[in-house]
Design an enzyme around this catalytic site. Structure first.
Site: not given
Ligand code: AMP
Length: 218
Positions: A13, A88, A127, A171
């Site tokens: 994404k 999410r 990554r 995750r």
């Molecule tokens: P990402 O970089 O999108 O993989 O997000 C990394 C981490 O940030 C996730 O594993 C969650 O802990 C937190 N996070 C990101 N977006 C959200 C969201 N919309 N709602 C809740 N936690 C989030």
């Protein structure tokens, strides 16, 4: 144009959001990046957020939603946003709809990156991220010209704490738990467009552009 990118961690994404912001005048809003910025501030809230993130769990809806809405109200979001990592959960999707409606805006399209688990795991484990500008690389699929150094700003690359194998597993599990409801929500709204997240990045970008063109969004 306001767009949501949905899909598991490792679906690509962020990479597509990067291509899209370069090609069109859109703001990339990544909740993961915003939360990581808050964590860097080393405040009480930042430390609490870091605990959730490092376990691969979701941060409280209220914190994330407030941050997204505030970011979308700034002038540089005027031409439209690409939401990456938000919503999410269905609750977040409903909050987003309410807030967009209040400000006279709406969503135009939701891309769902359907991605196989082994591809997501391979992408996350390889990554590397620039500690300065946040640009993403992959040790095999998208290596920098010079090992460990960002092509754009010359700063050091690092591996995200939550890209370690134990956290990645959680995750993906957390994603699987909340996603069905969310996908159904957007399917019912007629906005959902499914793409194959396993497709190599450049090829997928061409597909996304073709879909946007077909829908007269670009
Ligand atoms: P990402 O970089 O999108 O993989 O997000 C990394 C981490 O940030 C996730 O594993 C969650 O802990 C937190 N996070 C990101 N977006 C959200 C969201 N919309 N709602 C809740 N936690 C989030």
């Amino acid at each position: 144009m306001n767009m949501v990118l949905l899909g598991p961690p490792g679906a690509g994404k962020g990479t597509q959001a990067g291509f899209l912001t370069t090609a069109y005048d859109l703001l990339h809003v990544s909740t993961g990046d915003m939360l990581r910025e808050t964590v860097k501030e080393d405040s009480k809230t930042g430390r609490e957020i870091a605990e959730y993130m490092n376990r691969g769990e979701l941060v409280a809806d209220s914190i994330v939603t407030r941050a997204v809405i505030e970011r979308m109200s700034r002038p540089d979001a005027g031409a439209g946003v690409i939401l990456d990592g938000y919503p999410r959960t269905r609750t977040q999707a409903e909050s987003l709809d309410r807030s967009l409606k209040e400000s006279g805006k709406s969503l135009d399209v939701v891309f769902y990156f359907k991605t196989s688990e082994d591809v997501a795991i391979r992408r996350l484990s390889g990554r590397r991220v620039c500690e300065n500008c946040g640009r993403n690389y992959h040790v095999v699929n998208m290596p920098p010209s010079k090992d460990g150094v960002c092509d754009i700003c010359g700063e050091k690359l690092f591996q995200r704490e939550d890209d370690r194998p134990e956290t990645v597993k959680n995750r993906l599990f957390v994603y699987g738990e909340s996603t069905e409801d969310l996908i159904e929500y957007y399917r019912a709204s007629g906005l959902l467009r499914e793409v194959n997240g396993d497709t190599p990045a450049e090829e997928l970008f061409e597909e996304i552009k073709a879909l946007l063109l077909k829908e007269s969004l670009i």
